[in-house]
Each structure stands twice: as C-alpha cells, then as structure tokens.
Design a protein around this motif. Structure first.
Motif, PDB file in Angstrom:
ATOM      1  N   LEU A 106       4.698 -11.152  -7.238  1.00 18.32           N
ATOM      2  CA  LEU A 106       4.406 -12.313  -8.080  1.00 18.32           C
ATOM      3  C   LEU A 106       4.042 -13.481  -7.176  1.00 18.32           C
ATOM      4  CD1 LEU A 106       7.374 -12.007 -10.608  1.00 18.32           C
ATOM      5  CD2 LEU A 106       5.052 -11.100 -10.836  1.00 18.32           C
ATOM      6  N   GLU A 107       2.854 -14.024  -7.381  1.00 17.83           N
ATOM      7  CA  GLU A 107       2.390 -15.126  -6.531  1.00 17.83           C
ATOM      8  C   GLU A 107       2.579 -16.478  -7.211  1.00 17.83           C
ATOM      9  OE1 GLU A 107       1.661 -14.649  -3.509  1.00 17.83           O
ATOM     10  OE2 GLU A 107       1.371 -12.482  -3.465  1.00 17.83           O
ATOM     11  N   GLN A 108       2.041 -16.636  -8.416  1.00 18.45           N
ATOM     12  CA  GLN A 108       2.089 -17.925  -9.106  1.00 18.45           C
ATOM     13  C   GLN A 108       3.272 -18.030 -10.069  1.00 18.45           C
ATOM     14  OE1 GLN A 108       0.093 -20.378  -8.142  1.00 18.45           O
ATOM     15  NE2 GLN A 108      -0.702 -18.910  -6.652  1.00 18.45           N
ATOM     16  N   ILE A 152      18.694 -19.079  -8.706  1.00 17.20           N
ATOM     17  CA  ILE A 152      17.625 -19.332  -7.736  1.00 17.20           C
ATOM     18  C   ILE A 152      17.600 -18.203  -6.703  1.00 17.20           C
ATOM     19  CG2 ILE A 152      17.032 -20.781  -5.732  1.00 17.20           C
ATOM     20  CD1 ILE A 152      16.229 -22.327  -8.034  1.00 17.20           C
ATOM     21  N   VAL A 153      16.396 -17.664  -6.464  1.00 19.20           N
ATOM     22  CA  VAL A 153      16.192 -16.731  -5.355  1.00 19.20           C
ATOM     23  C   VAL A 153      14.868 -17.099  -4.681  1.00 19.20           C
ATOM     24  CG1 VAL A 153      17.495 -14.820  -6.383  1.00 19.20           C
ATOM     25  CG2 VAL A 153      15.056 -15.005  -6.815  1.00 19.20           C
ATOM     26  N   PHE A 154      14.726 -16.732  -3.440  1.00 16.31           N
ATOM     27  CA  PHE A 154      13.485 -17.025  -2.720  1.00 16.31           C
ATOM     28  C   PHE A 154      12.416 -15.999  -3.071  1.00 16.31           C
ATOM     29  CE2 PHE A 154      16.539 -19.269   0.023  1.00 16.31           C
ATOM     30  CZ  PHE A 154      15.903 -20.503   0.094  1.00 16.31           C
ATOM     31  N   CYS A 155      11.169 -16.473  -3.175  1.00 13.10           N
ATOM     32  CA  CYS A 155      10.037 -15.588  -3.501  1.00 13.10           C
ATOM     33  C   CYS A 155       9.976 -14.391  -2.565  1.00 13.10           C
ATOM     34  CB  CYS A 155       8.720 -16.360  -3.420  1.00 13.10           C
ATOM     35  SG  CYS A 155       8.431 -17.458  -4.799  1.00 13.10           S
ATOM     36  N   LYS A 156      10.265 -14.615  -1.302  1.00  9.54           N
ATOM     37  CA  LYS A 156      10.155 -13.532  -0.320  1.00  9.54           C
ATOM     38  C   LYS A 156      11.121 -12.385  -0.611  1.00  9.54           C
ATOM     39  CE  LYS A 156      13.455 -15.456   3.035  1.00  9.54           C
ATOM     40  NZ  LYS A 156      14.396 -14.346   3.053  1.00  9.54           N
ATOM     41  N   ASP A 157      12.150 -12.645  -1.417  1.00 12.11           N
ATOM     42  CA  ASP A 157      13.149 -11.628  -1.736  1.00 12.11           C
ATOM     43  C   ASP A 157      12.929 -10.972  -3.094  1.00 12.11           C
ATOM     44  OD1 ASP A 157      14.602 -12.014   0.666  1.00 12.11           O
ATOM     45  OD2 ASP A 157      15.616 -13.757  -0.204  1.00 12.11           O
ATOM     46  N   GLN A 158      11.799 -11.254  -3.729  1.00 12.19           N
ATOM     47  CA  GLN A 158      11.619 -10.793  -5.103  1.00 12.19           C
ATOM     48  C   GLN A 158      11.654  -9.269  -5.228  1.00 12.19           C
ATOM     49  OE1 GLN A 158       7.286 -10.918  -6.590  1.00 12.19           O
ATOM     50  NE2 GLN A 158       7.392 -12.689  -5.226  1.00 12.19           N
ATOM     51  N   ILE A 212      20.619 -10.634  -0.323  1.00 18.22           N
ATOM     52  CA  ILE A 212      19.755 -11.810  -0.205  1.00 18.22           C
ATOM     53  C   ILE A 212      20.587 -13.067  -0.464  1.00 18.22           C
ATOM     54  CG2 ILE A 212      17.701 -10.566  -1.012  1.00 18.22           C
ATOM     55  CD1 ILE A 212      18.090 -12.172  -3.692  1.00 18.22           C
ATOM     56  N   MET A 213      19.986 -14.234  -0.188  1.00 18.39           N
ATOM     57  CA  MET A 213      20.626 -15.503  -0.531  1.00 18.39           C
ATOM     58  C   MET A 213      20.222 -15.884  -1.959  1.00 18.39           C
ATOM     59  SD  MET A 213      20.469 -19.169   1.459  1.00 18.39           S
ATOM     60  CE  MET A 213      20.508 -18.333   3.023  1.00 18.39           C
ATOM     61  N   PHE A 245      20.235 -13.669 -18.422  1.00 15.14           N
ATOM     62  CA  PHE A 245      20.088 -14.683 -17.377  1.00 15.14           C
ATOM     63  C   PHE A 245      18.626 -14.819 -16.988  1.00 15.14           C
ATOM     64  CE2 PHE A 245      21.150 -10.676 -15.319  1.00 15.14           C
ATOM     65  CZ  PHE A 245      20.302 -10.586 -14.226  1.00 15.14           C
ATOM     66  N   GLN A 246      18.372 -15.860 -16.221  1.00 17.03           N
ATOM     67  CA  GLN A 246      17.012 -16.207 -15.826  1.00 17.03           C
ATOM     68  C   GLN A 246      16.981 -16.324 -14.302  1.00 17.03           C
ATOM     69  OE1 GLN A 246      15.909 -19.507 -18.227  1.00 17.03           O
ATOM     70  NE2 GLN A 246      13.826 -19.642 -17.455  1.00 17.03           N
ATOM     71  N   LEU A 247      15.941 -15.765 -13.690  1.00 17.10           N
ATOM     72  CA  LEU A 247      15.726 -15.882 -12.248  1.00 17.10           C
ATOM     73  C   LEU A 247      14.612 -16.882 -11.998  1.00 17.10           C
ATOM     74  CD1 LEU A 247      15.704 -12.069 -11.414  1.00 17.10           C
ATOM     75  CD2 LEU A 247      17.538 -13.670 -10.838  1.00 17.10           C
ATOM     76  N   MET A 248      14.847 -17.817 -11.106  1.00 16.27           N
ATOM     77  CA  MET A 248      13.835 -18.797 -10.733  1.00 16.27           C
ATOM     78  C   MET A 248      13.457 -18.541  -9.271  1.00 16.27           C
ATOM     79  SD  MET A 248      14.007 -20.275 -13.663  1.00 16.27           S
ATOM     80  CE  MET A 248      12.868 -21.615 -13.451  1.00 16.27           C
ATOM     81  N   LEU A 249      12.193 -18.204  -9.027  1.00 18.51           N
ATOM     82  CA  LEU A 249      11.726 -17.920  -7.674  1.00 18.51           C
ATOM     83  C   LEU A 249      11.272 -19.214  -7.013  1.00 18.51           C
ATOM     84  CD1 LEU A 249       9.554 -14.742  -8.419  1.00 18.51           C
ATOM     85  CD2 LEU A 249      11.967 -14.848  -7.794  1.00 18.51           C
ATOM     86  N   VAL A 250      11.788 -19.485  -5.828  1.00 22.96           N
ATOM     87  CA  VAL A 250      11.417 -20.710  -5.111  1.00 22.96           C
ATOM     88  C   VAL A 250      10.753 -20.348  -3.782  1.00 22.96           C
ATOM     89  CG1 VAL A 250      13.199 -22.126  -6.210  1.00 22.96           C
ATOM     90  CG2 VAL A 250      13.718 -20.965  -4.046  1.00 22.96           C
ATOM     91  N   ASP A 251       9.947 -21.272  -3.294  1.00 22.74           N
ATOM     92  CA  ASP A 251       9.132 -21.024  -2.112  1.00 22.74           C
ATOM     93  C   ASP A 251       9.887 -21.287  -0.820  1.00 22.74           C
ATOM     94  OD1 ASP A 251       6.984 -20.388  -3.728  1.00 22.74           O
ATOM     95  OD2 ASP A 251       6.137 -22.404  -3.686  1.00 22.74           O
TER      96      ASP A 251
END
Length: 196
Positions: free
Chosen positions: A85-87, A50-56, A23-24, A103-109
């Motif tokens: 995870l939606e919200q 940062i990762v995209f929500c679609k790749d969760q 994934i990116m 580490f921390q993952l931040m899901l972005v739209d």
C-alpha cells in the motif's frame, strides 16, 4: 458493509493480540490521550493502532490468518490481499465478513530513522521517539503528535476540539510548543486551536 457497526477491542485486548508481533506499534486516537493521563475521559467508538508503512507486510502476515483486513479510502472499503500500500494509510479490521469492526490500523511514514508527518513532511521526529509507555507496558502515541493529527485534519470534529481542551492542562510546555509549532507550519494562514 455497515461502516457504523463497531465493537472495538479494549486497549488490553489489543495489547494482548499484538504482543508477539515483531514490529513497533502503539495505541493512537482518543485512547492514546486517555492512556497518557491515566483515565478514560469520554466514550470511544473505535480503537486506532499506529504502525509504520515499512512494516505493513509483517502486519498483514501476522493478522490475516485470523482477521479480515480492509483498505479504507474515500468512504469505500475493499479487502486487502497483502499487496504493498503506497497512498492508503487506513486499514479496518474485523474477525469475519459478518462481524463488527474490531480495530483500525493507521500506517505512518518513516524516512531513514525519522517518523514523517504525511500532511506536512517537514515535521519529523525520531521514529523511536513517537511513542510513550504506560506503567502496564502499553505503548501509545505521544499526546502532542496525536493532537497534531487531530488538529491537522481537513475536518476537525467536535470530539477533537474536546480532546484538545481536555489535554491542554496535561501537556508540558515543550509538548504544547511542539504541537503549536506543527500546526503553524501546516496552517500558516491560521488554525482555530492556535487562538489560545
């Protein structure tokens, strides 16, 4: 669960850990700004990715064999079992239940081909344009986007103010105009960083 017990991975360790994930992704937070200017400017308590929500689900499948992933929401942490995870957009990761946070993952739209800024969805960029890469091939969030996340937060911390001041001389005119435009869009009534 001790939320202050952090022993974050280094940028290099994160890069090695995620090098084979299909994934990116990119380093975010204060480390992204430091990667942009090529040196560490302050101490970092944690490290954000940062990762995209679609790749969760791919992220969960890739990491859950060796790591424990926790959903962070309004001051609570709950083990993530891989459900969609939606919200929620904040995942904390540690090796096991007794170890420190790593580490921390931040899901972005993402909508179609665009990254979408969740706090003000009119603000968008092409998803494949939100990252830059160091000479060591480490991908990180563009500084103007990272500064928008910092300045657009409901709580701007002292380190965010320091990061803003530190980064101003390193931004191109276009980058500075983009983040200022984004902050004006989110805060038409004004925001303290706009008084420059």
């Amino acid at each position: 669960m001790d939320i202050d017990n952090w022993q974050p991975l280094t940028v290099e360790e994160v890069s090695l850990l995620l090098q084979d994930i299909p994934i990116m992704w990119g380093i975010a937070g204060g480390w992204a700004l430091d990667l942009h200017i090529g040196r560490q400017t302050r101490e970092h308590k944690d490290i954000d990715i940062i990762v995209f929500c679609k790749d969760q689900y791919k992220v969960y499948q890739y990491l859950s064999k060796d790591w424990r992933l926790y959903k962070a929401y309004k001051g609570t942490l709950e083990l993530w079992q891989g459900e969609q995870l939606e919200q929620l957009n904040d995942i904390w990761v540690k090796k096991d239940e007794h170890s420190a946070w790593a580490f921390q993952l931040m899901l972005v739209d993402q909508v179609d081909e665009d990254w979408v800024y969740r706090r003000h969805p009119a603000i968008r960029r092409k998803a494949n344009d939100i990252f830059l890469t160091t000479t060591d091939h480490i991908r990180y969030l563009r500084p103007e986007i990272q500064l928008l996340y910092k300045g657009g937060s409901s709580v701007i911390r002292e380190k965010d103010d320091l990061d803003w001041q530190m980064m101003l001389p390193h931004l191109t005119i276009a980058e500075k105009e983009w983040v200022i435009s984004g902050l004006k869009g989110q805060f038409p009534e004004g925001q303290r960083w706009l008084k420059i």
